[in-house]
Scaffold this motif. Structure first.
Motif, PDB file in Angstrom:
ATOM      1  N   ALA A  86       0.865  -1.183   0.000  1.00 10.68           N
ATOM      2  CA  ALA A  86       0.000   0.000   0.000  1.00 10.68           C
ATOM      3  C   ALA A  86       0.900   1.230   0.000  1.00 10.68           C
ATOM      4  O   ALA A  86       1.958   1.231   0.629  1.00 10.68           O
ATOM      5  N   GLN A  87       0.472   2.261  -0.697  1.00 12.68           N
ATOM      6  CA  GLN A  87       1.299   3.476  -0.796  1.00 12.68           C
ATOM      7  C   GLN A  87       1.097   4.419   0.392  1.00 12.68           C
ATOM      8  O   GLN A  87       1.951   5.240   0.689  1.00 12.68           O
ATOM      9  N   LEU A  88      -0.039   4.288   1.048  1.00 12.75           N
ATOM     10  CA  LEU A  88      -0.270   5.063   2.264  1.00 12.75           C
ATOM     11  C   LEU A  88      -1.326   4.362   3.090  1.00 12.75           C
ATOM     12  O   LEU A  88      -1.988   3.427   2.624  1.00 12.75           O
ATOM     13  N   GLY A  89      -1.472   4.794   4.353  1.00  5.89           N
ATOM     14  CA  GLY A  89      -2.433   4.177   5.241  1.00  5.89           C
ATOM     15  C   GLY A  89      -3.182   5.224   6.029  1.00  5.89           C
ATOM     16  O   GLY A  89      -2.903   6.425   5.940  1.00  5.89           O
ATOM     17  N   GLN A  90      -4.155   4.745   6.793  1.00 11.75           N
ATOM     18  CA  GLN A  90      -4.894   5.642   7.679  1.00 11.75           C
ATOM     19  C   GLN A  90      -5.034   4.984   9.045  1.00 11.75           C
ATOM     20  O   GLN A  90      -5.566   3.875   9.165  1.00 11.75           O
ATOM     21  N   PHE A  91      -4.539   5.654  10.083  1.00 13.52           N
ATOM     22  CA  PHE A  91      -4.726   5.222  11.461  1.00 13.52           C
ATOM     23  C   PHE A  91      -6.001   5.838  12.011  1.00 13.52           C
ATOM     24  O   PHE A  91      -6.379   6.958  11.644  1.00 13.52           O
ATOM     25  N   SER A  92      -6.629   5.136  12.954  1.00 13.20           N
ATOM     26  CA  SER A  92      -7.815   5.684  13.600  1.00 13.20           C
ATOM     27  C   SER A  92      -7.467   6.874  14.484  1.00 13.20           C
ATOM     28  O   SER A  92      -8.251   7.816  14.610  1.00 13.20           O
ATOM     29  N   GLU A  93      -6.295   6.841  15.124  1.00 13.85           N
ATOM     30  CA  GLU A  93      -5.919   7.899  16.070  1.00 13.85           C
ATOM     31  C   GLU A  93      -4.436   8.240  15.923  1.00 13.85           C
ATOM     32  O   GLU A  93      -3.607   7.375  15.625  1.00 13.85           O
ATOM     33  N   SER A  94      -4.084   9.490  16.184  1.00 15.94           N
ATOM     34  CA  SER A  94      -2.694   9.925  16.055  1.00 15.94           C
ATOM     35  C   SER A  94      -1.723   9.200  16.996  1.00 15.94           C
ATOM     36  O   SER A  94      -0.570   8.974  16.603  1.00 15.94           O
ATOM     37  N   PRO A  95      -2.112   8.815  18.230  1.00 17.21           N
ATOM     38  CA  PRO A  95      -1.143   8.120  19.084  1.00 17.21           C
ATOM     39  C   PRO A  95      -0.586   6.833  18.483  1.00 17.21           C
ATOM     40  O   PRO A  95       0.525   6.421  18.815  1.00 17.21           O
ATOM     41  N   GLN A  96      -1.339   6.204  17.574  1.00 18.55           N
ATOM     42  CA  GLN A  96      -0.824   4.994  16.923  1.00 18.55           C
ATOM     43  C   GLN A  96       0.424   5.293  16.089  1.00 18.55           C
ATOM     44  O   GLN A  96       1.363   4.503  16.053  1.00 18.55           O
ATOM     45  N   LEU A  97       0.381   6.431  15.406  1.00 21.69           N
ATOM     46  CA  LEU A  97       1.532   6.818  14.592  1.00 21.69           C
ATOM     47  C   LEU A  97       2.731   7.090  15.471  1.00 21.69           C
ATOM     48  O   LEU A  97       3.857   6.656  15.174  1.00 21.69           O
ATOM     49  N   TYR A  98       2.519   7.784  16.580  1.00 21.24           N
ATOM     50  CA  TYR A  98       3.627   8.099  17.487  1.00 21.24           C
ATOM     51  C   TYR A  98       4.251   6.810  18.030  1.00 21.24           C
ATOM     52  O   TYR A  98       5.476   6.695  18.128  1.00 21.24           O
ATOM     53  N   ALA A  99       3.385   5.852  18.393  1.00 23.44           N
ATOM     54  CA  ALA A  99       3.886   4.589  18.929  1.00 23.44           C
ATOM     55  C   ALA A  99       4.674   3.820  17.878  1.00 23.44           C
ATOM     56  O   ALA A  99       5.715   3.222  18.174  1.00 23.44           O
ATOM     57  N   ALA A 100       4.186   3.842  16.634  1.00 22.86           N
ATOM     58  CA  ALA A 100       4.896   3.157  15.555  1.00 22.86           C
ATOM     59  C   ALA A 100       6.271   3.767  15.349  1.00 22.86           C
ATOM     60  O   ALA A 100       7.276   3.062  15.221  1.00 22.86           O
ATOM     61  N   ARG A 101       6.327   5.100  15.337  1.00 19.73           N
ATOM     62  CA  ARG A 101       7.609   5.770  15.134  1.00 19.73           C
ATOM     63  C   ARG A 101       8.555   5.498  16.297  1.00 19.73           C
ATOM     64  O   ARG A 101       9.762   5.287  16.098  1.00 19.73           O
ATOM     65  N   ALA A 102       8.021   5.480  17.500  1.00 18.43           N
ATOM     66  CA  ALA A 102       8.850   5.216  18.676  1.00 18.43           C
ATOM     67  C   ALA A 102       9.449   3.818  18.639  1.00 18.43           C
ATOM     68  O   ALA A 102      10.522   3.573  19.197  1.00 18.43           O
ATOM     69  N   SER A 103       8.766   2.899  17.957  1.00 15.11           N
ATOM     70  CA  SER A 103       9.275   1.535  17.849  1.00 15.11           C
ATOM     71  C   SER A 103      10.160   1.341  16.623  1.00 15.11           C
ATOM     72  O   SER A 103      10.575   0.218  16.321  1.00 15.11           O
TER      73      SER A 103
END
Length: 348
Positions: A92-109
């Motif tokens: 997939a070329q892009l995605g959509q998270f339900s909430e912004s904290p998910q993105l932060y957690a992904a980046r932190a990992s």
């Protein structure tokens, strides 16, 4: 959602199989007659298609993707679907998270993804209470029994920390997604997505719904994201997508009931009656004074920084919090600025 910032309450779970039936073409292929010359783009969604994606569906129905030279395929998520792997792998070329904290957690990992646009100006997670024991403000929280899903506990903790309330002054009760514990009186308030109006209806029309953002917890929702490499190498295509989706949301803003009809035509398992009751709330979450000034999809980097700092305060990043500049880019918004309508919240 996934990890510590996983599933906040969405609409009642739909059958995943039904979500793959799309009225605009075979399977999940969403494009017009000129698609053979279009750039192919797959969008991985965090959840099943619902009212939060009504502008995306309108962009298909009204031909905005086709006009942008895109062949778009929607890949819905669901209870057991993974949102990040298809985007990171390039499926997939892009995605959509339900909430912004998910993105932060992904980046932190260590996952190299960034926010490129935000569909909802605030997360729709709310506390619902009854008139006999209402929660109308921060002052009403102490001594209350609050039912929340275990995966949303972090949000309650963050809200309490933001308001400097000792967690011992509130009783947290683990619940599921239905509202029965509140109806029975097992809890004084229950958490869930405010756009799930059908599930909330069992509480009664006199219920009090209070967004966590009204209790000081800032967040964004329906967060579009892409990998660092995709942003670097193909930002123009991402901008075409965001511009077309923005036009779709602009059309929904002007034609809310007709937009529901198009959503239900594409996904017949969605209840048109409930969605027509819900669409004013969806638009209120999507448009405000900031979108009137900067266009649909905008976000505030300063808000993102404060969100990350608060989540770090409650221990969400055991391996170190991500840098704010690593979790977002404004490049795609800048490239799509001319296409994104500047609209405020619709009149009530």
């Amino acid at each position: 959602m996934s990890g510590n910032t996983s599933q906040w309450n969405r609409r009642s779970i739909l059958k995943a199989g039904a979500a793959s039936l799309v009225a605009f073409g075979p399977g999940l292929q969403l494009f017009g007659a000129s698609a053979s010359a279009a750039a192919k783009l797959v969008v991985q969604y965090d959840w099943l298609m619902s009212n939060g994606q009504i502008g995306d569906v309108a962009a298909v129905a009204d031909g905005y993707f086709r006009e942008a030279g895109l062949e778009v395929e929607f890949s819905p998520g669901g209870p057991n679907a993974a949102t990040v792997p298809p985007v990171v792998s390039g499926a997939a070329q892009l995605g959509q998270f339900s909430e912004s904290p998910q993105l932060y957690a992904a980046r932190a990992s260590g996952v190299p993804v960034k926010i490129i646009a935000c569909g909802y100006r605030t997360g729709p997670y709310a506390l619902t209470s009854k008139p006999e024991k209402p929660i109308r403000s921060v002052a009403d929280l102490k001594g209350m029994r609050i039912g929340t899903q275990p995966t949303a506990r972090f949000a309650i903790d963050a809200m309490l920390a933001k308001n400097k309330i000792d967690p011992s002054e509130v009783t947290i009760v683990n619940v599921g997604f239905d509202k029965a514990p509140l109806v029975r009186g097992d809890v004084d308030a229950i958490g869930g997505w405010i756009t799930n109006t059908q599930a909330l209806s069992v509480v009664g029309d006199d219920r009090i719904d209070l967004l966590l953002s009204e209790l000081g917890l800032a967040s964004y929702a329906n967060v579009y994201f892409a990998t660092d490499s995709a942003i670097e190498s193909d930002s123009e295509t991402l901008a075409k997508f965001i511009g077309a989706v923005a036009k779709g949301w602009g059309w929904v803003h002007a034609n809310p009931e007709q937009a529901v009809d198009k959503l239900v035509a594409a996904y017949p398992e969605i209840d048109a009656g409930w969605e027509k009751k819900t669409i004013p709330l969806v638009l209120k979450l999507s448009f405000d004074d900031n979108t009137k000034k900067d266009g649909w999809g905008t976000f505030d980097p300063a808000s993102i920084e404060s969100q990350i700092a608060l989540l770090d305060q409650i221990g969400q990043y055991p391996n170190g919090r991500p840098k704010a500049e690593d979790v977002y880019t404004t490049k795609v918004l800048e490239l799509s600025a001319a296409e994104r309508p500047k609209l405020g919240a619709p009149a009530s």
